[in-house]
Design a protein around this motif. Structure first.
Motif, mmCIF file in Angstrom:
data_model
loop_
_atom_site.group_PDB
_atom_site.id
_atom_site.type_symbol
_atom_site.label_atom_id
_atom_site.label_comp_id
_atom_site.label_asym_id
_atom_site.label_seq_id
_atom_site.Cartn_x
_atom_site.Cartn_y
_atom_site.Cartn_z
ATOM 1 N N ALA A 1 -1.960 -8.262 8.794
ATOM 2 C CA ALA A 1 -1.188 -9.360 8.100
ATOM 3 C C ALA A 1 -0.835 -10.406 9.135
ATOM 4 C CB ALA A 1 -0.170 -9.024 7.028
ATOM 5 N N LYS A 2 -1.386 -11.529 9.008
ATOM 6 C CA LYS A 2 -1.045 -12.610 10.124
ATOM 7 C C LYS A 2 -0.035 -13.771 9.613
ATOM 8 C CE LYS A 2 -2.745 -15.807 13.446
ATOM 9 N NZ LYS A 2 -3.865 -16.259 14.047
ATOM 10 N N VAL A 3 1.218 -13.742 10.232
ATOM 11 C CA VAL A 3 2.291 -14.875 9.631
ATOM 12 C C VAL A 3 2.729 -15.864 10.821
ATOM 13 C CG1 VAL A 3 4.443 -14.982 8.707
ATOM 14 C CG2 VAL A 3 3.207 -13.049 8.163
ATOM 15 N N GLY A 4 2.193 -16.910 10.532
ATOM 16 C CA GLY A 4 2.115 -17.831 12.046
ATOM 17 C C GLY A 4 1.243 -17.233 13.157
ATOM 18 N N ARG A 5 1.871 -17.091 14.224
ATOM 19 C CA ARG A 5 1.244 -16.546 15.302
ATOM 20 C C ARG A 5 1.398 -14.796 15.373
ATOM 21 N NH1 ARG A 5 2.720 -20.590 20.462
ATOM 22 N NH2 ARG A 5 1.676 -22.495 19.317
ATOM 23 N N LYS A 6 2.144 -14.273 14.758
ATOM 24 C CA LYS A 6 2.597 -12.838 14.731
ATOM 25 C C LYS A 6 1.602 -12.071 13.604
ATOM 26 C CE LYS A 6 5.812 -10.812 16.014
ATOM 27 N NZ LYS A 6 5.931 -9.993 17.175
ATOM 28 N N VAL A 7 1.283 -11.125 14.243
ATOM 29 C CA VAL A 7 0.255 -10.182 13.566
ATOM 30 C C VAL A 7 0.851 -8.797 13.320
ATOM 31 C CG1 VAL A 7 -1.780 -9.064 13.381
ATOM 32 C CG2 VAL A 7 -1.735 -11.199 14.529
ATOM 33 N N TYR A 8 0.875 -8.349 11.718
ATOM 34 C CA TYR A 8 1.734 -7.121 11.761
ATOM 35 C C TYR A 8 0.690 -6.143 11.018
ATOM 36 C CZ TYR A 8 5.588 -10.290 11.947
ATOM 37 O OH TYR A 8 6.579 -11.142 12.101
ATOM 38 N N LYS A 9 0.435 -4.943 11.525
ATOM 39 C CA LYS A 9 -0.610 -3.793 11.401
ATOM 40 C C LYS A 9 -0.185 -2.604 10.597
ATOM 41 C CE LYS A 9 -3.399 -5.489 15.314
ATOM 42 N NZ LYS A 9 -3.915 -4.913 16.735
ATOM 43 N N CYS A 10 -1.260 -2.261 9.735
ATOM 44 C CA CYS A 10 -1.105 -0.937 9.048
ATOM 45 C C CYS A 10 -2.404 -0.326 8.965
ATOM 46 C CB CYS A 10 -0.926 -1.399 7.349
ATOM 47 S SG CYS A 10 -0.737 0.300 6.604
ATOM 48 N N ARG A 11 -2.053 0.979 9.555
ATOM 49 C CA ARG A 11 -3.337 2.001 9.866
ATOM 50 C C ARG A 11 -3.633 2.625 8.624
ATOM 51 N NH1 ARG A 11 -5.749 5.103 14.130
ATOM 52 N NH2 ARG A 11 -6.222 7.148 13.634
ATOM 53 N N VAL A 12 -4.809 2.432 8.224
ATOM 54 C CA VAL A 12 -5.329 3.109 6.732
ATOM 55 C C VAL A 12 -6.355 4.222 6.847
ATOM 56 C CG1 VAL A 12 -6.210 2.663 4.450
ATOM 57 C CG2 VAL A 12 -4.861 0.786 5.757
ATOM 58 N N THR A 13 -5.934 5.325 6.423
ATOM 59 C CA THR A 13 -6.803 6.525 6.253
ATOM 60 C C THR A 13 -7.506 6.835 4.923
ATOM 61 O OG1 THR A 13 -5.749 7.699 8.085
ATOM 62 C CG2 THR A 13 -6.919 8.894 6.897
ATOM 63 N N VAL A 14 -8.624 6.483 4.784
ATOM 64 C CA VAL A 14 -9.355 6.899 3.469
ATOM 65 C C VAL A 14 -9.846 8.248 3.682
ATOM 66 C CG1 VAL A 14 -10.864 6.002 1.900
ATOM 67 C CG2 VAL A 14 -9.954 4.506 3.626
ATOM 68 N N GLU A 15 -9.601 8.949 2.622
ATOM 69 C CA GLU A 15 -9.793 10.446 2.256
ATOM 70 C C GLU A 15 -11.100 10.251 0.905
ATOM 71 O OE1 GLU A 15 -5.853 12.878 3.434
ATOM 72 O OE2 GLU A 15 -6.477 12.375 1.327
ATOM 73 N N SER A 16 -11.642 11.422 1.172
ATOM 74 C CA SER A 16 -12.963 11.513 -0.070
ATOM 75 C C SER A 16 -12.553 13.030 -0.781
ATOM 76 C CB SER A 16 -14.181 11.258 0.192
ATOM 77 O OG SER A 16 -14.931 11.152 -0.703
ATOM 78 N N PRO A 17 -11.419 13.428 -1.500
ATOM 79 C CA PRO A 17 -11.180 14.512 -1.746
ATOM 80 C C PRO A 17 -12.083 15.066 -3.014
ATOM 81 C CG PRO A 17 -9.222 13.290 -2.046
ATOM 82 C CD PRO A 17 -10.298 12.414 -1.728
ATOM 83 N N LYS A 18 -12.353 16.139 -3.197
ATOM 84 C CA LYS A 18 -13.247 16.760 -4.082
ATOM 85 C C LYS A 18 -12.534 18.271 -4.603
ATOM 86 C CE LYS A 18 -17.635 15.269 -2.297
ATOM 87 N NZ LYS A 18 -18.844 15.904 -1.810
ATOM 88 N N ILE A 19 -12.567 18.305 -5.995
ATOM 89 C CA ILE A 19 -12.150 19.615 -6.708
ATOM 90 C C ILE A 19 -13.059 20.932 -6.280
ATOM 91 C CG2 ILE A 19 -13.004 19.299 -8.938
ATOM 92 C CD1 ILE A 19 -10.101 19.982 -9.773
ATOM 93 N N SER A 20 -12.570 22.029 -6.169
ATOM 94 C CA SER A 20 -13.448 23.056 -5.890
ATOM 95 C C SER A 20 -14.325 23.508 -6.743
ATOM 96 C CB SER A 20 -12.676 24.500 -5.319
ATOM 97 O OG SER A 20 -11.798 24.516 -6.410
ATOM 98 N N SER A 21 -13.994 23.241 -8.252
ATOM 99 C CA SER A 21 -14.870 23.315 -9.217
ATOM 100 C C SER A 21 -14.613 22.354 -10.450
ATOM 101 C CB SER A 21 -14.557 24.847 -9.935
ATOM 102 O OG SER A 21 -15.600 25.012 -10.886
#
Length: 203
Positions: A87-107
């Motif tokens: 997210a850029k505000v003016g000259r400053k940049v704020y960052k968020c690390r996003v991990t994406v999972e792909s869960p599956k149910i066993s049955s």
């Protein structure tokens, strides 16, 4: 006189610059991104927010094949992996690390007799999983995913992680009992005794 006016102008200009500088520094210090890291499932959305900014931030995804982000900070998991949303505000940049999972149910479907217990797992996630049953009179489930069949019928066992839900359809049948069926000829003489192929009658 002119020199005095020049000095006064320089002082006033310096004051304005200093006020603007400190005001900008104070605003920058108050700006915050609500999360520095998050985990979502494929298809799941999460709203990132920037507080303390006078203008809306400009959002950007470091890898659109893994995660997308809208103009209002709505992050959506696209495929498994890790990417940075900024997210850029003016000259400053704020960052968020996003991990994406792909869960599956066993049955996704189980057919079990009354009284039978079995375990379900949500594979592919490190987050807390909340288990529930759509009808606890037919089958119940513990917080660890252990399902117990109680009465005949059909029920969904639900695994929730974040805003995503994964289902296993459980069909509960009455206990199986062994039986024999006698077949008689027209003259009432006993011809044979047979059973179904599996030797059980399903009530």
């Amino acid at each position: 006189m002119k020199n005095a006016l020049k000095r006064l102008f320089v002082v006033l200009l310096s004051s304005v610059i200093m006020i603007a500088f400190f005001a900008s520094a104070a605003e920058a210090a108050s700006i915050k991104l609500n999360k520095s890291k998050i985990t979502v499932s494929v298809g799941e959305t999460y709203r990132l927010r920037v507080s303390g900014a006078q203008k809306p931030p400009k959002w950007k995804s470091g890898n659109k094949r893994i995660v997308s982000v809208g103009k209002k900070g709505n992050v959506k998991g696209i495929s498994s992996g890790t990417a940075t949303v900024s997210a850029k505000v003016g000259r400053k940049v704020y960052k968020c690390r996003v991990t994406v999972e792909s869960p599956k149910i066993s049955s996704v479907k189980k057919i079990v007799p009354v009284g039978k217990s079995f375990a379900l797992k949500l594979i592919g996630t490190g987050r807390h999983v909340k288990w529930s049953s759509s009808n606890r009179r037919i089958a119940c489930v513990t917080e660890n995913g252990i399902v117990k069949a109680l009465n005949p019928g059909s029920v969904n066992i639900i695994a929730e992680v974040g805003k995503s839900r994964y289902l296993c359809k459980v069909i509960v049948r009455a206990d199986a009992v062994l039986y024999s069926e006698r077949i008689y000829a027209p003259d009432s003489l006993l011809v044979s005794s047979v059973r179904p192929a599996d030797g059980y009658h399903r009530l």
